[in-house]
Design an enzyme around this catalytic site. Structure first.
Site, short mmCIF file in Angstrom:
data_model
loop_
_atom_site.label_atom_id
_atom_site.label_comp_id
_atom_site.label_asym_id
_atom_site.label_seq_id
_atom_site.Cartn_x
_atom_site.Cartn_y
_atom_site.Cartn_z
CE LYS A 222 -47.17 62.91 101.20
NZ LYS A 222 -46.25 63.69 102.05
NE ARG A 256 -41.30 58.96 101.54
CZ ARG A 256 -42.56 58.57 101.53
NH1 ARG A 256 -43.49 59.35 101.02
NH2 ARG A 256 -42.89 57.40 102.05
#
Lengths: 287, 197
Positions: A222, A256
């Site tokens: 991210k 995840r």
């Protein structure tokens, strides 16, 4: 707490890898690599082989972009869920959606988990999960509208907001009839957060674990990792794994991820250091 | 011989710490050894004896320096409790003492290969072969006369305990070798002795 993810139950010391499978032409990391259904199906096969317990299938990229309505989202995801369900009966299938309308269809096709990455934007989602016997991931987004980037978002007390919102959402899910063992909370790194915010929720993840709700983290590649290390997408694995190690030390349960093998090794190593998991083998000095 | 009909049993197991619960891994690195130890100790205490004599070797200098509790008694205690034994554990036995149930914690050389804890010492093989033969023949005199100095050089933790077993001079009638091997470069035996007095 024991995790009940649709048809599947996991003991309270299990950590789980949730592999990302995009049914999108434009997601930030894979840039449409699994847009073709067969390629997405091949990725499912790969991550299963790599040991992922869960796949998280998404039909809409998180960032702003081409409008994808519910009908198109269903078209991208529903039949694919059915195909994966049929081919991998023991795999947990999660669908990344905020729409109750989509959730209803994918649960009928065999989804076990609804990953509501947008934190309850559609108030009908818990009822769908309850009716289908599916699990629900309750995220914190600070109330932002789905598919928007954070812009000058601030919090008087970030962790208070994260804890209050995720726990309230979890309570709402249980009140709607979702099994208590089927509710997870997720601070949602980068969602409604600047990089400083994502770093703080990482550092203070133990406060989420202390609520007693199982914690899911979605850290993989991210922007908060990229900005922290000043690295573009494609060069963020080491930073992702460092953040993963911190989350694991705090006691996160579900990860995840794009990279299953590397994440599994980090999570197992950290949990073993923490004394929550035995070494796979121990002979050195003990023969 | 008194002809009392008393059944006497003795079992030899290794002192490998990997047998201890506190060092367990997800996978048992030596399942055949574990199974042999479990089976032999269960056999030993099958008739619920009130006490078990445990023969071990004194700790090495390093173990003593680090303050850890003695390994041999820990392994013995662990295996006995896991076998359901709830009686008294007596450390040692006097030479010639009339005993009924004996657990010996002893290993052979720890220098049986280049990856062994003590690296390779070729003398290990003859030394361990002699110990194994003495165990198989229940040759008390041979056990009593084991070479303490060579045993120490080979990091064989069993010599004093095996000597103590020999000193009991048991009239063994039946010997069963349940395990013999050196999966990690240390010689292990699981042996059962039985006789009727």
């Amino acid at each position: 707490m024991t995790l009940l993810l649709g048809r599947h139950e996991f003991p309270d010391d299990a950590t789980l890898m949730m592999a990302i499978v995009n049914r999108t032409p434009d997601s930030f990391y894979d840039r449409g690599a699994t847009w073709a259904e067969d390629q997405a199906f091949d990725r499912v096969g790969l991550v299963v082989e790599q040991g992922a317990e869960i796949v998280d299938i998404g039909g809409i990229k998180a960032a702003p972009g081409v409008e994808v309505d519910a009908a198109e989202e269903i078209r991208r995801v529903a039949s694919f869920v059915a195909r994966v369900r049929s081919a991998y009966p023991s795999l947990v299938i999660s669908v990344d959606t905020w729409r109750a309308e989509v959730a209803r269809v994918v649960c009928a096709e065999g989804a076990d988990v609804l990953n509501d990455a947008w934190g309850g934007a559609d108030p009908g989602l818990p009822e769908v999960a309850a009716q289908a016997g599916a699990a629900l991931v309750c995220t914190h987004t600070g109330g932002v509208v789905p598919r928007t980037r954070p812009h000058r978002i601030e919090y008087a007390d970030l962790m208070a907001s994260v804890l209050a919102d995720t726990v309230a959402y979890a309570d709402r899910a249980v009140a709607a009839g979702v099994d208590r063992r089927s509710v997870l909370i997720d601070p949602a790194h980068d969602f409604g957060k600047n990089t400083h915010h994502s770093l703080e929720v990482t550092r203070r993840l133990g406060e989420m674990v202390a609520t007693g709700w199982p914690v899911l983290v979605s850290l993989s590649n991210k922007d908060f990792v990229g900005e922290t290390l000043d690295l573009p997408v494609g060069e963020r694995l080491t930073g992702t794994l460092a953040a993963t190690a911190v989350a694991a030390l705090h006691g996160a349960r579900v990860y995840r991820v794009h990279e299953v093998v590397e994440t599994r090794q980090v999570v197992d190593m950290v949990n073993t250091i923490a004394g929550r998991r035995p070494p796979a083998r121990a002979v050195r000095g003990l023969a | 011989m008194s002809g009392s009909g008393t059944v006497v049993k003795a079992v030899v197991v290794p002192s490998a710490p990997l047998l201890l619960a506190e060092y367990a891994a997800a996978g048992d690195p030596a399942p055949a050894l574990t199974a042999a130890c479990t089976g032999a100790v269960e056999w030993l205490v099958q008739r619920r004896p009130p006490l078990v004599h445990v023969l071990t070797s004194p700790p090495t200098g390093e173990e003593r320096a680090n303050g850890a509790p003695d390994l041999g008694p820990r392994v013995a205690e662990h295996l006995l409790r896991r076998a359901g034994f709830a009686g008294e554990v007596v450390a040692g036995a006097r030479p010639g003492e009339q005993v009924e149930t004996v657990l010996v914690v002893a290993d052979g050389s720890a220098r049986r290969g280049e990856k062994a804890p003590g690296h390779l010492d070729e003398r290990s093989f003859a030394f361990d072969a002699a110990v194994e033969e003495a165990l198989m023949l229940a040759d008390s005199a041979a056990l009593e006369s084991l070479d303490v100095r060579l045993g120490a050089e080979l990091l064989a933790r069993g010599v004093p305990a095996l000597q103590a077993l020999g000193a009991l001079d048991l009239p063994v009638e039946q010997v069963d070798l349940d395990y013999a091997g050196d999966p990690f470069g240390v010689q292990y035996w699981v042996v059962r002795w039985q006789c009727v007095l």
